[in-house]
Motif scaffolding. Sequence first.
Motif, PDB file in Angstrom:
ATOM      1  N   GLN A  53       0.830  -1.207   0.000  1.00  0.00           N
ATOM      2  CA  GLN A  53       0.000   0.000   0.000  1.00  0.00           C
ATOM      3  C   GLN A  53       0.867   1.261   0.000  1.00  0.00           C
ATOM      4  O   GLN A  53       0.585   2.218  -0.721  1.00  0.00           O
ATOM      5  CB  GLN A  53      -0.916   0.001   1.233  1.00  0.00           C
ATOM      6  N   LEU A  60      -2.565   6.265  -5.732  1.00  0.00           N
ATOM      7  CA  LEU A  60      -3.918   6.064  -5.214  1.00  0.00           C
ATOM      8  C   LEU A  60      -4.841   7.239  -5.542  1.00  0.00           C
ATOM      9  O   LEU A  60      -4.405   8.391  -5.566  1.00  0.00           O
ATOM     10  CB  LEU A  60      -3.877   5.888  -3.692  1.00  0.00           C
ATOM     11  N   ASP A  64      -8.752   7.205  -1.365  1.00  0.00           N
ATOM     12  CA  ASP A  64      -8.023   6.039  -0.857  1.00  0.00           C
ATOM     13  C   ASP A  64      -6.733   6.459  -0.153  1.00  0.00           C
ATOM     14  O   ASP A  64      -6.330   5.843   0.835  1.00  0.00           O
ATOM     15  CB  ASP A  64      -7.710   5.074  -2.000  1.00  0.00           C
TER      16      ASP A  64
END
Length: 361
Positions: A53, A60, A64
């Motif tokens: 992530q 992103l 998000d």
Amino acid sequence: MMKDKYNAIGLMSGTSLDGLDIAHCFFVLRDGEWLFTLDNSVGIEYPDTLRDQLKNSVNLPAIDLLLLNIEFGKWLGDQVKQFMSDKNIKIDFVASHGHTVFHQPDKGLTYQIGSGQELANSCGTKVICDFRSLDVALGGQGAPLVPIGDQRLFSEFDFCLNLGGIANVSFDLDGKRVAYDVCPANMLLNHLMAQVGKVYDENGEMARSGEVCDDLLQSLNALDYYELPFPKSLGYEWFCAEVIPLVDNYPCSLADKLCTAVHHTAFQVSKDLSAFHSGGEAKLFATGGGARNTFLIETLNHYLNKESIKVIIPESQIVDFKEAIVFAFMGVKRLRGEINCLKSVTGASADSSSGVIYYPH
């Protein structure tokens, strides 16, 4: 009356994405000089999902990214809470670097995730973070930030080199502290190792087994950034745009690419330091994950040998946790309302006492 003793935790989440460094430090002001001890420390590897992530955070959608900011802040707070419980310690505050997603100071933009409010709520302790934004708003690079610690905590060395995701250096020049990002370091090596499912090249052994690709090395050394005057700084976006296409598309083995990357970092560092070495033997204080890369240090010594610059690697805790220590120290300076970000380093219009303070609820 201000205190002269502080008990603090510093957090460092670097661009190399190798994990979170937690440093529990004690600072004391004595006769105008700051002294410190590193009492406890731990390095925590990111869970695979979180690492992915963070690595992809630059791509992103806005919503998000904001959600990841909250999630990462809570995760940081949970790690601090567990650390304090394990070590049975109480502290005055936590100082957190956060994870840099965007860094484009020429546009007035720098953004680190790891919500300070979520962090404070999760660990139950006052938090200081967002150390870069004020300097960028003052026209500075917002980086490097560590030189205030180099100047006040490690002043016996001529040069301080951090070999993290990015290699950066600081030193005194004409009575002022200057510093800047030199080139990629572990960011490049770890990117290459990810191709074989590994986080890093232990001791640089795979790099050592390879050979330098001369054309690739010349292409890397010819990047426009290296001709810019300082103050200057690098970000992950630059790495993705300028460096990854060169190394990923070059037709040679992984070992050869790693070897070339090591020589690139060592050459750029030695080239820059030689330009500011005034003669005689100088001491270079090297820390960060790259200081544990035996092949990188050997290669750096090879390039620096003719310049009479001696590479000094401190005890392992300082190697691994120096940046976390310095962020704790920056938190001390922020609480005292004292300068912790130097315009001589960043090019800002003024020195500043940077950092935003959050209180737990």
